[in-house]
Design a protein around this motif. Structure first.
Motif, PDB file in Angstrom:
ATOM      1  N   GLY A 154       0.814  -1.217   0.000  1.00 55.09           N
ATOM      2  CA  GLY A 154       0.000   0.000   0.000  1.00 55.09           C
ATOM      3  C   GLY A 154       0.844   1.261   0.000  1.00 55.09           C
ATOM      4  N   SER A 155       1.738   1.372  -0.971  1.00 51.21           N
ATOM      5  CA  SER A 155       2.710   2.473  -0.981  1.00 51.21           C
ATOM      6  C   SER A 155       2.098   3.823  -1.300  1.00 51.21           C
ATOM      7  CB  SER A 155       3.816   2.171  -2.000  1.00 51.21           C
ATOM      8  OG  SER A 155       4.494   0.982  -1.673  1.00 51.21           O
ATOM      9  N   GLY A 156       0.921   3.838  -1.945  1.00 51.25           N
ATOM     10  CA  GLY A 156       0.345   5.110  -2.325  1.00 51.25           C
ATOM     11  C   GLY A 156       1.232   5.853  -3.306  1.00 51.25           C
ATOM     12  N   ILE A 157       1.314   7.174  -3.155  1.00 48.79           N
ATOM     13  CA  ILE A 157       2.059   7.991  -4.119  1.00 48.79           C
ATOM     14  C   ILE A 157       3.525   8.152  -3.746  1.00 48.79           C
ATOM     15  CG2 ILE A 157       0.071   9.220  -5.033  1.00 48.79           C
ATOM     16  CD1 ILE A 157       0.663  11.487  -3.105  1.00 48.79           C
ATOM     17  N   GLY A 158       3.973   7.479  -2.673  1.00 46.31           N
ATOM     18  CA  GLY A 158       5.408   7.366  -2.463  1.00 46.31           C
ATOM     19  C   GLY A 158       6.042   8.208  -1.382  1.00 46.31           C
ATOM     20  N   GLN A 159       5.269   8.750  -0.437  1.00 41.67           N
ATOM     21  CA  GLN A 159       5.898   9.591   0.580  1.00 41.67           C
ATOM     22  C   GLN A 159       6.941   8.811   1.383  1.00 41.67           C
ATOM     23  OE1 GLN A 159       3.347  11.217   3.641  1.00 41.67           O
ATOM     24  NE2 GLN A 159       4.964  12.493   4.478  1.00 41.67           N
ATOM     25  N   PHE A 160       6.567   7.633   1.884  1.00 41.29           N
ATOM     26  CA  PHE A 160       7.545   6.839   2.618  1.00 41.29           C
ATOM     27  C   PHE A 160       8.648   6.337   1.687  1.00 41.29           C
ATOM     28  CE2 PHE A 160       9.225   2.677   3.707  1.00 41.29           C
ATOM     29  CZ  PHE A 160       9.798   2.941   4.942  1.00 41.29           C
ATOM     30  N   GLY A 161       8.262   5.699   0.591  1.00 44.15           N
ATOM     31  CA  GLY A 161       9.223   5.002  -0.248  1.00 44.15           C
ATOM     32  C   GLY A 161      10.267   5.898  -0.872  1.00 44.15           C
ATOM     33  N   ILE A 162       9.852   7.020  -1.457  1.00 39.90           N
ATOM     34  CA  ILE A 162      10.799   7.902  -2.134  1.00 39.90           C
ATOM     35  C   ILE A 162      11.725   8.579  -1.131  1.00 39.90           C
ATOM     36  CG2 ILE A 162      11.009   9.941  -3.620  1.00 39.90           C
ATOM     37  CD1 ILE A 162       8.335   9.124  -4.892  1.00 39.90           C
TER      38      ILE A 162
ATOM     39  N   VAL B  39      -2.928   4.981  -8.785  1.00 41.83           N
ATOM     40  CA  VAL B  39      -1.903   5.161  -7.761  1.00 41.83           C
ATOM     41  C   VAL B  39      -0.529   4.819  -8.317  1.00 41.83           C
ATOM     42  CG1 VAL B  39      -1.085   4.395  -5.510  1.00 41.83           C
ATOM     43  CG2 VAL B  39      -3.533   4.742  -5.893  1.00 41.83           C
ATOM     44  N   LEU B  40      -0.425   3.721  -9.049  1.00 46.31           N
ATOM     45  CA  LEU B  40       0.866   3.326  -9.608  1.00 46.31           C
ATOM     46  C   LEU B  40       1.346   4.306 -10.670  1.00 46.31           C
ATOM     47  CD1 LEU B  40       0.442  -0.551  -9.814  1.00 46.31           C
ATOM     48  CD2 LEU B  40       1.647   0.799  -8.098  1.00 46.31           C
ATOM     49  N   ASN B  41       0.422   4.917 -11.393  1.00 44.90           N
ATOM     50  CA  ASN B  41       0.814   5.949 -12.357  1.00 44.90           C
ATOM     51  C   ASN B  41       1.429   7.153 -11.654  1.00 44.90           C
ATOM     52  OD1 ASN B  41       0.004   4.533 -14.631  1.00 44.90           O
ATOM     53  ND2 ASN B  41      -2.039   5.425 -14.673  1.00 44.90           N
ATOM     54  N   TYR B  42       0.764   7.636 -10.608  1.00 48.73           N
ATOM     55  CA  TYR B  42       1.274   8.806  -9.886  1.00 48.73           C
ATOM     56  C   TYR B  42       2.558   8.469  -9.150  1.00 48.73           C
ATOM     57  CZ  TYR B  42      -2.867  11.479 -11.025  1.00 48.73           C
ATOM     58  OH  TYR B  42      -3.841  12.152 -11.705  1.00 48.73           O
ATOM     59  N   LEU B  43       2.670   7.250  -8.667  1.00 47.34           N
ATOM     60  CA  LEU B  43       3.905   6.815  -8.023  1.00 47.34           C
ATOM     61  C   LEU B  43       5.066   6.866  -9.015  1.00 47.34           C
ATOM     62  CD1 LEU B  43       5.382   5.660  -5.596  1.00 47.34           C
ATOM     63  CD2 LEU B  43       4.510   3.391  -6.215  1.00 47.34           C
ATOM     64  N   ASP B  44       4.833   6.425 -10.241  1.00 46.78           N
ATOM     65  CA  ASP B  44       5.870   6.479 -11.268  1.00 46.78           C
ATOM     66  C   ASP B  44       6.290   7.923 -11.537  1.00 46.78           C
ATOM     67  OD1 ASP B  44       7.381   5.386 -13.719  1.00 46.78           O
ATOM     68  OD2 ASP B  44       6.001   6.833 -14.624  1.00 46.78           O
ATOM     69  N   LEU B  45       5.325   8.818 -11.677  1.00 43.83           N
ATOM     70  CA  LEU B  45       5.650  10.220 -11.913  1.00 43.83           C
ATOM     71  C   LEU B  45       6.467  10.790 -10.765  1.00 43.83           C
ATOM     72  CD1 LEU B  45       5.398  12.964 -13.362  1.00 43.83           C
ATOM     73  CD2 LEU B  45       3.246  13.296 -12.133  1.00 43.83           C
ATOM     74  N   ASN B  46       6.066  10.498  -9.536  1.00 42.88           N
ATOM     75  CA  ASN B  46       6.752  11.058  -8.377  1.00 42.88           C
ATOM     76  C   ASN B  46       8.166  10.507  -8.234  1.00 42.88           C
ATOM     77  OD1 ASN B  46       4.629  12.735  -7.627  1.00 42.88           O
ATOM     78  ND2 ASN B  46       3.622  11.128  -6.438  1.00 42.88           N
ATOM     79  N   ILE B  47       8.381   9.265  -8.620  1.00 40.42           N
ATOM     80  CA  ILE B  47       9.736   8.719  -8.621  1.00 40.42           C
ATOM     81  C   ILE B  47      10.594   9.473  -9.631  1.00 40.42           C
ATOM     82  CG2 ILE B  47      11.115   6.695  -9.253  1.00 40.42           C
ATOM     83  CD1 ILE B  47       8.865   4.973  -8.055  1.00 40.42           C
ATOM     84  N   ARG B  48      10.076   9.685 -10.826  1.00 42.13           N
ATOM     85  CA  ARG B  48      10.843  10.409 -11.854  1.00 42.13           C
ATOM     86  C   ARG B  48      11.086  11.856 -11.453  1.00 42.13           C
ATOM     87  NH1 ARG B  48       8.936  11.058 -16.867  1.00 42.13           N
ATOM     88  NH2 ARG B  48       6.733  10.683 -16.413  1.00 42.13           N
ATOM     89  N   LEU B  49      10.099  12.469 -10.820  1.00 45.06           N
ATOM     90  CA  LEU B  49      10.218  13.865 -10.417  1.00 45.06           C
ATOM     91  C   LEU B  49      11.316  14.057  -9.379  1.00 45.06           C
ATOM     92  CD1 LEU B  49       9.153  16.776 -10.452  1.00 45.06           C
ATOM     93  CD2 LEU B  49       7.389  16.081  -8.819  1.00 45.06           C
ATOM     94  N   ASN B  50      11.482  13.081  -8.487  1.00 48.13           N
ATOM     95  CA  ASN B  50      12.416  13.230  -7.378  1.00 48.13           C
ATOM     96  C   ASN B  50      13.752  12.517  -7.573  1.00 48.13           C
ATOM     97  OD1 ASN B  50      10.868  14.586  -4.946  1.00 48.13           O
ATOM     98  ND2 ASN B  50       9.411  13.221  -5.971  1.00 48.13           N
ATOM     99  N   LEU B  51      13.761  11.428  -8.329  1.00 41.35           N
ATOM    100  CA  LEU B  51      14.947  10.583  -8.366  1.00 41.35           C
ATOM    101  C   LEU B  51      15.526  10.389  -9.766  1.00 41.35           C
ATOM    102  CD1 LEU B  51      13.776   7.793  -5.884  1.00 41.35           C
ATOM    103  CD2 LEU B  51      15.203   9.788  -5.384  1.00 41.35           C
ATOM    104  N   ALA B  52      14.885  10.922 -10.788  1.00 43.50           N
ATOM    105  CA  ALA B  52      15.366  10.740 -12.159  1.00 43.50           C
ATOM    106  C   ALA B  52      15.229  12.058 -12.915  1.00 43.50           C
ATOM    107  CB  ALA B  52      14.583   9.617 -12.846  1.00 43.50           C
TER     108      ALA B  52
END
Length: 373
Positions: A168-176, A196-209
């Protein structure tokens, strides 16, 4: 010494305003009062308003939140508020700041970027701004349980050098955030809803790529982010990321607790989750997937649970988990106050506890399973 105090007051006012601005905090939030108090201290010390405005203007473009656009509705509200503060102090508002206020009424946007600072890391997330159940999931906003899970991870260091699965990672606050701070070997983020997985992908790219262009990010504020998956293509999807700005290997996987393939579940050393026991109808499937993961991997799970209005939800989960063969023990708890800087836009601050979930021992008696929340 007086000159140093003046600089400190200006810095404080600017830092607080930038924090409130990039987290899009409602005007009822205490931080805005803190900004007002800091501005008044500047006034008392006869600091020039141009010095204050120059500092704010400079800090806004240096802030980590500058990576994404601030919605026009929030920008207008923030600078209207700031103009009112200046007017009360008898200060002149610069044309540059006046230009940030929309001339016409601005409608609330569907989505918003919020920046969550922690230590030397700030994570910016695209999330729902209003009607936060309109997409059929609670996973498109952040919840305070993630902050508590991060606090526990920092305190315990139990995730360091581990392969971790978050349910249940949601949009990635904990994970990222954890991928940059906790020192895990590998982290698999998971959820079941395709949005949720779409927004999680965007947030990973926004912060880590390499992030999307500013124009694209601006479009997502109104249209949302619909790339990657839909309801049909998301099933059993797995995505491995490479060349990210973190040492942790990051993966994202579709996992539905109610219907999953055991052969596709990752091999892990630890399972974590936060604010995932709020729905009673999911207590049984959650307990069963936890039981499988803990048995197959000979590991533990750590679940952060927030106490909310409905009584007995957490206790119900613990009781069902016990019937399935799991024990739950509180190992960490926090009761946050506004001074802790926790960003909670959708609810008040509540007590949060982290449970350690283990396979139930044969010698465990009934009193061992009592949980008081």
């Amino acid at each position: 010494m007086p000159a140093k105090n003046r600089v400190d007051r200006v810095e404080l006012a600017s830092n607080l305003f930038c924090h409130a601005y990039y987290t899009c905090l409602p005007k009822s939030h205490r931080v805005w009062q803190d900004v007002s108090d800091a501005l008044y201290k500047c006034y008392e010390q006869e600091v020039s308003p141009s010095v204050v405005q120059d500092r704010i203007e400079g800090d806004l473009v240096k802030h980590p939140g500058y990576v994404a656009p601030v919605a026009l509705c929030h920008q207008t509200e923030a600078f209207k508020w700031l103009r009112d503060q200046f007017t009360e102090l008898g200060w002149t508002f610069t044309p540059e700041f006046e230009a940030k206020i929309a001339a016409d009424k601005v409608e609330q946007c569907a989505f918003v970027y919020r920046t969550y600072p922690r230590e030397d890391v700030s994570v910016t997330l695209l999330e729902e701004n209003q009607g936060h159940l309109s997409h059929g999931t609670t996973g498109l906003i952040t919840w305070q349980g993630a902050s508590c899970l991060l606090d526990w991870a920092d305190w315990s260091e139990d995730l360091r050098d581990k392969r971790v699965l978050e349910l249940g990672s949601g949009i990635g606050q904990f994970g990222i955030t954890a991928a940059q701070l906790v020192g895990m070997k590998e982290l698999t983020l998971s959820d079941f809803h395709f949005s949720v997985l779409n927004y999680l992908d965007l947030n990973i790219r926004l912060n880590l790529a390499e992030p999307p262009s500013m124009n694209q990010l601006q479009d997502y504020l109104t249209a949302g982010y619909k790339e990657l998956y839909n309801e049909e293509t998301v099933r059993y999807a797995v995505r491995q990321y490479s060349n990210l700005k973190c040492s942790t290997q990051l993966n994202v996987q579709h996992i539905d607790w109610r219907d999953y393939r055991t052969d596709l579940l990752p091999s892990v050393d630890v399972v974590v989750g936060s604010d995932i026991v709020f729905a009673r109808e999911l207590h049984l499937p959650l307990s069963r997937i936890l039981l499988h993961l803990l048995k197959e991997n000979s590991c533990h799970a750590y679940i952060a649970c927030t106490r909310r209005q409905e009584e007995g939800v957490v206790k119900s989960f613990v009781q069902i988990a016990r019937k399935e063969g799991l024990s739950a023990k509180i190992i960490y708890d926090r009761t946050y106050s506004p001074n802790d800087g926790i960003i909670s836009n959708y609810e008040g601050l509540h007590p949060v506890k982290v449970f350690k979930m283990e396979l139930l021992r044969e010698d465990c008696n009934e009193t061992d399973a009592e949980v008081y929340f």
